[in-house]
Design a protein around this motif. Structure first.
Motif, PDB file in Angstrom:
ATOM      1  N   ARG A  86       0.793  -1.233   0.000  1.00  0.00           N
ATOM      2  CA  ARG A  86       0.000   0.000   0.000  1.00  0.00           C
ATOM      3  C   ARG A  86       0.826   1.284   0.000  1.00  0.00           C
ATOM      4  NH1 ARG A  86      -2.126  -3.854   2.915  1.00  0.00           N
ATOM      5  NH2 ARG A  86      -1.134  -3.260   4.840  1.00  0.00           N
ATOM      6  N   TYR A 134      -7.777   7.498  -7.118  1.00  0.00           N
ATOM      7  CA  TYR A 134      -8.451   6.256  -6.722  1.00  0.00           C
ATOM      8  C   TYR A 134      -8.052   5.108  -7.647  1.00  0.00           C
ATOM      9  CZ  TYR A 134     -12.072   2.773  -6.061  1.00  0.00           C
ATOM     10  OH  TYR A 134     -12.728   1.591  -5.844  1.00  0.00           O
ATOM     11  N   PHE A 135      -8.128   5.357  -8.935  1.00  0.00           N
ATOM     12  CA  PHE A 135      -7.825   4.316  -9.910  1.00  0.00           C
ATOM     13  C   PHE A 135      -6.327   3.971  -9.919  1.00  0.00           C
ATOM     14  CE2 PHE A 135     -11.707   6.412 -11.406  1.00  0.00           C
ATOM     15  CZ  PHE A 135     -12.559   5.309 -11.379  1.00  0.00           C
ATOM     16  N   TYR A 137      -4.324   4.210  -7.313  1.00  0.00           N
ATOM     17  CA  TYR A 137      -4.090   3.458  -6.085  1.00  0.00           C
ATOM     18  C   TYR A 137      -4.441   1.985  -6.282  1.00  0.00           C
ATOM     19  CZ  TYR A 137      -4.362   1.882  -1.269  1.00  0.00           C
ATOM     20  OH  TYR A 137      -4.177   1.179  -0.109  1.00  0.00           O
ATOM     21  N   ARG A 138      -5.631   1.743  -6.826  1.00  0.00           N
ATOM     22  CA  ARG A 138      -6.081   0.357  -7.040  1.00  0.00           C
ATOM     23  C   ARG A 138      -5.153  -0.399  -7.988  1.00  0.00           C
ATOM     24  NH1 ARG A 138      -8.580  -0.931  -2.834  1.00  0.00           N
ATOM     25  NH2 ARG A 138     -10.359   0.362  -2.389  1.00  0.00           N
ATOM     26  N   GLU A 141      -1.644  -0.938  -6.276  1.00  0.00           N
ATOM     27  CA  GLU A 141      -1.762  -1.899  -5.184  1.00  0.00           C
ATOM     28  C   GLU A 141      -1.936  -3.325  -5.732  1.00  0.00           C
ATOM     29  OE1 GLU A 141      -4.298  -2.466  -1.098  1.00  0.00           O
ATOM     30  OE2 GLU A 141      -5.393  -1.939  -2.916  1.00  0.00           O
ATOM     31  N   LYS A 142      -2.731  -3.465  -6.772  1.00  0.00           N
ATOM     32  CA  LYS A 142      -2.944  -4.789  -7.371  1.00  0.00           C
ATOM     33  C   LYS A 142      -1.640  -5.343  -7.950  1.00  0.00           C
ATOM     34  CE  LYS A 142      -5.811  -7.177 -10.755  1.00  0.00           C
ATOM     35  NZ  LYS A 142      -6.851  -7.037 -11.772  1.00  0.00           N
TER      36      LYS A 142
END
Length: 174
Positions: A86, A134-135, A137-138, A141-142
């Protein structure tokens, strides 16, 4: 009255992340420790304090202590690897959000100066800078999770090997 043999105990109190509490409870049992109590840690949110005890005269104490240190180090590595998923994603998302906010500040200053066209031009990247984190980060993180998961699995295998060795050193008197 039955004579009960005296047993002297040593005690240990540790604070760990909630997600690792079952790993510590199960793992420390292999080093001769028995879980006495556990409670939410007041000073550290998301952590639990665990209290253990074991017989002071346990056999192979030096080797068990060495293996326990190895267990603690590997468990610490697992926590670090898990949090690394993260960190980079958060940093990138925060930076993009701040850049978007800077564009919005420029847009607001433009409108207060009576310059409508620069206000509109600066507002577009501002809104993108507020939605995009937001996008980002996702996605980051993935990607990081896919890279780190095999390492975490390897570390868990290492923990199980250490616990297996330690368990073999314990006396099993039934």
């Amino acid at each position: 009255m039955g004579n009960k043999a005296f047993v002297g105990y040593e005690y240990r109190e540790i604070t760990v992340k909630i997600g690792m509490s079952s790993v510590y409870a199960d793992g420390y049992e292999n080093f001769g420790w028995k879980l006495e109590d556990s409670y939410m840690s007041l000073g550290k949110p998301g952590s639990v304090t665990m209290k253990f005890k074991r017989d002071r005269k346990i056999r192979n104490k030096a080797e068990l202590t060495r293996l326990q240190r190895q267990f603690d180090a590997v468990a610490s590595d697992i926590v670090s690897l898990d949090s690394s998923k993260r960190i980079k994603a958060s940093v990138v998302a925060y930076i993009v959000g701040i850049v978007g906010t800077a564009f919005m500040a420029g847009s607001v200053f433009s409108v207060t100066a009576g310059l409508i066209l620069p206000c509109i031009i600066l507002a577009f990247p501002a809104f993108i800078g507020w939605v995009l984190p937001y996008f980002l980060y996702r996605a980051i993180e993935k990607k990081k999770t896919m890279a780190v998961t095999p390492l975490i699995d390897f570390k868990y295998d290492e923990i199980y090997t250490v616990c297996e060795k330690a368990n073999g050193l314990l006396d099993r008197v039934v």
